[in-house]
Write a protein that holds these residues in place. Structure first.
Motif, PDB file in Angstrom:
ATOM      1  N   UNK A  51     129.393 107.324 -20.244  1.00 16.02           N
ATOM      2  CA  UNK A  51     129.517 107.767 -18.857  1.00 16.02           C
ATOM      3  C   UNK A  51     128.436 108.762 -18.445  1.00 16.02           C
ATOM      4  N   UNK A  52     127.614 109.217 -19.374  1.00 20.03           N
ATOM      5  CA  UNK A  52     126.539 110.160 -19.049  1.00 20.03           C
ATOM      6  C   UNK A  52     125.348 109.381 -18.492  1.00 20.03           C
ATOM      7  N   UNK A  53     124.839 109.817 -17.341  1.00 21.91           N
ATOM      8  CA  UNK A  53     123.715 109.120 -16.716  1.00 21.91           C
ATOM      9  C   UNK A  53     122.616 110.108 -16.346  1.00 21.91           C
ATOM     10  N   UNK A  54     121.383 109.670 -16.554  1.00 21.66           N
ATOM     11  CA  UNK A  54     120.197 110.418 -16.158  1.00 21.66           C
ATOM     12  C   UNK A  54     119.353 109.535 -15.271  1.00 21.66           C
ATOM     13  N   UNK A  55     118.740 110.121 -14.254  1.00 23.74           N
ATOM     14  CA  UNK A  55     117.776 109.412 -13.416  1.00 23.74           C
ATOM     15  C   UNK A  55     116.415 110.000 -13.720  1.00 23.74           C
ATOM     16  N   UNK A  56     115.559 109.196 -14.352  1.00 24.75           N
ATOM     17  CA  UNK A  56     114.220 109.659 -14.717  1.00 24.75           C
ATOM     18  C   UNK A  56     113.264 109.409 -13.560  1.00 24.75           C
ATOM     19  N   UNK A  57     112.663 110.487 -13.052  1.00 22.27           N
ATOM     20  CA  UNK A  57     111.681 110.421 -11.975  1.00 22.27           C
ATOM     21  C   UNK A  57     110.335 110.851 -12.528  1.00 22.27           C
ATOM     22  N   UNK A  58     109.276 110.144 -12.127  1.00 21.97           N
ATOM     23  CA  UNK A  58     107.941 110.575 -12.530  1.00 21.97           C
ATOM     24  C   UNK A  58     107.587 111.834 -11.745  1.00 21.97           C
ATOM     25  N   UNK A  59     107.197 112.865 -12.478  1.00 24.73           N
ATOM     26  CA  UNK A  59     106.828 114.122 -11.840  1.00 24.73           C
ATOM     27  C   UNK A  59     105.492 113.942 -11.154  1.00 24.73           C
ATOM     28  N   UNK A  60     105.461 114.195  -9.867  1.00 27.60           N
ATOM     29  CA  UNK A  60     104.206 114.133  -9.123  1.00 27.60           C
ATOM     30  C   UNK A  60     103.868 115.557  -8.717  1.00 27.60           C
ATOM     31  N   UNK A  61     104.487 116.011  -7.658  1.00 22.76           N
ATOM     32  CA  UNK A  61     104.245 117.373  -7.200  1.00 22.76           C
ATOM     33  C   UNK A  61     105.513 118.201  -7.315  1.00 22.76           C
ATOM     34  N   UNK A  62     106.455 117.694  -8.059  1.00 24.57           N
ATOM     35  CA  UNK A  62     107.742 118.362  -8.194  1.00 24.57           C
ATOM     36  C   UNK A  62     107.659 119.379  -9.317  1.00 24.57           C
ATOM     37  N   UNK A  63     108.001 120.609  -9.015  1.00 21.00           N
ATOM     38  CA  UNK A  63     107.995 121.628 -10.052  1.00 21.00           C
ATOM     39  C   UNK A  63     109.156 121.381 -11.005  1.00 21.00           C
ATOM     40  N   UNK A  64     109.077 121.909 -12.214  1.00 24.36           N
ATOM     41  CA  UNK A  64     110.192 121.723 -13.155  1.00 24.36           C
ATOM     42  C   UNK A  64     111.513 122.153 -12.519  1.00 24.36           C
ATOM     43  N   UNK A  65     112.528 121.425 -12.814  1.00 22.97           N
ATOM     44  CA  UNK A  65     113.855 121.669 -12.263  1.00 22.97           C
ATOM     45  C   UNK A  65     114.581 120.344 -12.171  1.00 22.97           C
ATOM     46  N   UNK A  66     115.840 120.398 -11.878  1.00 13.73           N
ATOM     47  CA  UNK A  66     116.654 119.191 -11.884  1.00 13.73           C
ATOM     48  C   UNK A  66     117.541 119.162 -10.650  1.00 13.73           C
ATOM     49  N   UNK A  67     118.113 118.004 -10.383  1.00 16.23           N
ATOM     50  CA  UNK A  67     119.110 117.836  -9.341  1.00 16.23           C
ATOM     51  C   UNK A  67     120.390 117.378 -10.020  1.00 16.23           C
ATOM     52  N   UNK A  68     121.493 118.032  -9.714  1.00 13.31           N
ATOM     53  CA  UNK A  68     122.786 117.610 -10.249  1.00 13.31           C
ATOM     54  C   UNK A  68     123.483 116.800  -9.166  1.00 13.31           C
ATOM     55  N   UNK A  69     123.936 115.605  -9.533  1.00 14.89           N
ATOM     56  CA  UNK A  69     124.643 114.732  -8.603  1.00 14.89           C
ATOM     57  C   UNK A  69     126.118 114.669  -8.988  1.00 14.89           C
ATOM     58  N   UNK A  70     126.974 114.956  -8.025  1.00 15.98           N
ATOM     59  CA  UNK A  70     128.416 114.880  -8.222  1.00 15.98           C
ATOM     60  C   UNK A  70     128.947 113.650  -7.517  1.00 15.98           C
ATOM     61  N   UNK A  71     129.885 112.962  -8.145  1.00 18.19           N
ATOM     62  CA  UNK A  71     130.515 111.793  -7.554  1.00 18.19           C
ATOM     63  C   UNK A  71     131.738 112.253  -6.781  1.00 18.19           C
ATOM     64  N   UNK A  72     131.884 111.752  -5.538  1.00 14.49           N
ATOM     65  CA  UNK A  72     133.044 112.097  -4.725  1.00 14.49           C
ATOM     66  C   UNK A  72     133.623 110.831  -4.108  1.00 14.49           C
TER      67      UNK A  72
END
Length: 135
Positions: A51-72
């Motif tokens: 049930x663990x999911x990651x969305x891998x995005x290619x870093x372009x101009x995005x500084x290190x950091x993450x987005x947490x997605x909650x299901x509702x």
């Protein structure tokens, strides 16, 4: 509002193929074939381990950091948008064709995504609220 679970985390990487291999070899993540079309269309590569999911995005101009997605639940979008609006928290709505998401930031600038894969109901719920003129 009732959050069901953490849905996925956005991971920004320098090389998607290398990151996919690392997460597979080290943590046992594999591609979510049902969402591979997003990647082929230029979006994230979604990998899962149970049930663990990651969305891998290619870093372009995005500084290190993450987005947490909650299901509702789709019915919670009314409440979410109203809470954000009342607190003057900017947000965006994204139609991903298989899910609906609302994006915003917490008080420290951390990115939050609230999402539902009950696409038709979520889409109708969001549209009816946005069209109601309550914003």
């Amino acid at each position: 509002m009732s959050v069901l679970r953490i849905d996925h985390v956005h991971i920004y990487v320098n090389n998607i193929a290398e990151a996919e291999g690392w997460y597979k070899n080290v943590l046992g993540f594999i591609r979510d074939e049902s969402l591979l079309f997003w990647f082929t269309q230029g979006g994230p590569l979604v990998i899962k381990n149970n049930e663990a999911a990651l969305s891998l995005f290619e870093r372009k101009h995005h500084s290190p950091g993450h987005t947490v997605a909650f299901n509702i639940k789709p019915s919670c979008f009314h409440e979410l948008i109203e809470i954000l609006s009342l607190r003057s928290i900017p947000f965006t709505v994204s139609d991903h064709q298989v899910s609906m998401s609302v994006y915003f930031e917490d008080i420290d600038g951390n990115k939050i995504e609230m999402t539902s894969y009950e696409y038709l109901e979520a889409s109708k719920n969001i549209q009816s609220y946005l069209m109601s003129g309550k914003l």
